[in-house]
Design a protein around this motif. Structure first.
Motif: not given
Length: 515
Positions: A170-180, A232-240
């Protein structure tokens, strides 16, 4: 022709169009094309052709640099690029081998033109100031390479062609990482299946979330907008899958490469000189219709995507209308005020909003105004469309109020009514009757404009059809289906407004009372 007949005729027309297109009535061979139709043997034959590429990709840069005599056609999604090939809008395209191999397993129409054009390492992109997250990912990548997890992922997705996710911690429970991500990128990297994201990169992100005790939240963003969203800090990382280039290094920070991809040119087999495949016999009308319905609606429970998109479209339309109407009333009040301190800002607001394209406004609010705020894109869409709608309704309200004779207001005041009660009981009812036809038209325009919310990672009806098209390669069934759904939404809402128009009509009240 009266209104019921018009509606019936339109429904019949849409139904016939839907059946024809879903059954393959628009044959790509019948479409007019430009450019040479000579057969393709090697990549050198692309010099004077129309080459489809993904906007903002290294394929676009390669095609522009190496084929100066060609027409480079830029598309915002992989599905649009592939459909351009199938419909004859492009002669060839350039894309990555791994994704193409997956597409070709299900579609025998495509073939490679020559060998690999170039090879590039791909990486995960981070914000340049987020050195801690980048370092954490590099440690994670080194760990899974050391313990064998990475080799297992390569074997499962790249060699065995997996079509489902393994059981993961199971993924972590901490602050969400927003992934593009780009949901129609294609297997083995990223794809939407049964309303769930799967693929090598999705597994990589889920494992990374468990490694750093962070939950993962995916943002489905157009490929050409992902670096801007990261900056622009709308996402934390790009996984594409993102190739490392010197130009991109100026905007983002790259992790250690996690894979290397070959890029190739490909086209329809019938346009490739070395192809010897036979043209299959055309299936019947009914079998095409049944197959299209099964693949676009039933298979992998794709109807869930349509239902989710429909709900999002209705929510944005209704709440943007309510917000825009209230805002329009306020702007109208300011616009008609005698004080220039109120009227001048209102005039400026109306001029700016009516002169700014809605798409530009939407992206400005999402990427600039709320750049540093983690806000739901649906709320941003409601605000953007509501602001645009408010500018138009303010002028509609003003015109309706000014259309009521001033003598009626004066008469109400002389009879002892206050200005507020005079407006509510005398002016407002007449204004509503006058503006409803125009207001109704603007409302329907708003509903149709919501089809652009996919630019800020909102999965509406249009985005749902894009995801389905990326899996089925059917250019017509998903689009016509969504067009009919938009029509039904608009027609249903229009009927509600027409009912309001009837009950506010004094003639209608008299006829009803006389029965």
């Amino acid at each position: 022709m009266n209104k019921p007949m018009r509606v019936t005729s339109l429904l019949i027309y849409l139904a016939v169009l839907f059946l024809c297109t879903a059954a393959g009535g628009c044959n790509s061979n019948q479409l007019p094309t430009s450019g040479s139709r000579s057969m393709l043997a090697t990549a050198n034959d692309l010099q004077d052709k129309r080459i489809a590429v993904l906007q903002g990709s290294t394929h676009e840069m390669y095609a522009t640099r190496h084929y100066p005599g060609a027409t480079v056609l830029q598309y915002k999604s992989v599905s649009d690029m592939l459909l351009a090939l199938k419909s004859g809008k492009a002669d060839a395209a350039i894309y990555s081998r791994d994704e193409l191999m997956e597409y070709m397993r299900d579609n025998d129409e495509f073939g490679f033109v020559g060998g690999p054009l170039y090879r590039t390492p791909i990486s995960i992109a981070f914000h340049q100031q987020d050195a801690g997250l980048l370092l954490s990912f590099n440690r994670f990548l080194q760990q899974i390479r050391t313990d064998g997890t990475y080799d297992g992922m390569l074997k499962r997705w790249m060699q065995q062609g997996a079509v489902g996710m393994p059981k993961l911690t199971a993924a972590g429970t901490g602050k969400p990482l927003v992934v593009g991500i780009l949901s129609d990128n294609g297997l083995p990297f990223i794809v939407m299946k049964e309303n769930r994201l799967i693929g090598f990169n999705i597994e990589l992100m889920e494992r990374f979330g468990a490694f750093c005790n962070r939950s993962i939240k995916y943002a489905d963003i157009e490929f050409g907008s992902q670096i801007a969203a990261l900056a622009g800090h709308k996402i934390d990382m790009i996984a594409t899958p993102l190739a490392i280039t010197e130009e991109r290094k100026k905007r983002v920070a790259f992790s250690a490469p996690y894979y290397t991809v070959d890029s190739l040119a490909f086209a329809l087999k019938k346009n490739i000189a070395t192809n010897k495949s036979l043209t299959p016999s055309a299936p019947s009308f009914l079998s095409k219709l049944v197959t299209s319905f099964q693949s676009n609606i039933i298979h992998e429970r794709r109807y869930l995507l349509i239902l989710d998109g429909l709900k999002t479209t209705v929510v944005i339309s209704v709440f943007a209308t309510l917000f825009g109407t209230l805002l329009g009333a306020l702007i109208c009040f300011m616009r008609m005020a005698k004080s220039r301190l109120l009227s001048a800002p209102a005039r400026l607001y109306i001029a700016i909003l009516r002169g700014t394209p809605v798409l530009v406004l939407l992206m400005l609010i999402f990427y600039v105004v709320f750049a540093s705020i983690n806000i739901n894109p649906v709320i941003v869409a409601v605000i953007a469309f509501g602001m645009n709608f408010g500018a138009y309704t303010a002028e509609i309200f003003r015109t309706g109020i000014e259309g009521v004779e001033k003598g009626q207001t004066e008469a109400g005041i002389s009879l002892g009514f206050t200005r507020t009660s005079t407006f509510l009981h005398i002016v407002l009812p007449q204004m509503v009757r006058r503006i409803l036809p125009v207001y109704k038209g603007e409302f329907i325009s708003l509903v149709k404009m919501t089809s652009i919310v996919g630019y800020i990672a909102v999965q509406d009806l249009t985005k749902a059809s894009d995801i389905i098209r990326s899996r089925t390669f059917d250019a017509f069934f998903p689009l016509v289906m969504v067009a009919i759904l938009y029509f039904l939404i608009s027609w249903t809402l229009m009927q509600s407004l027409e009912y309001l128009e009837r009950i506010t009509d004094p003639k209608y009240k008299k006829r009803k009372a006389g029965r």
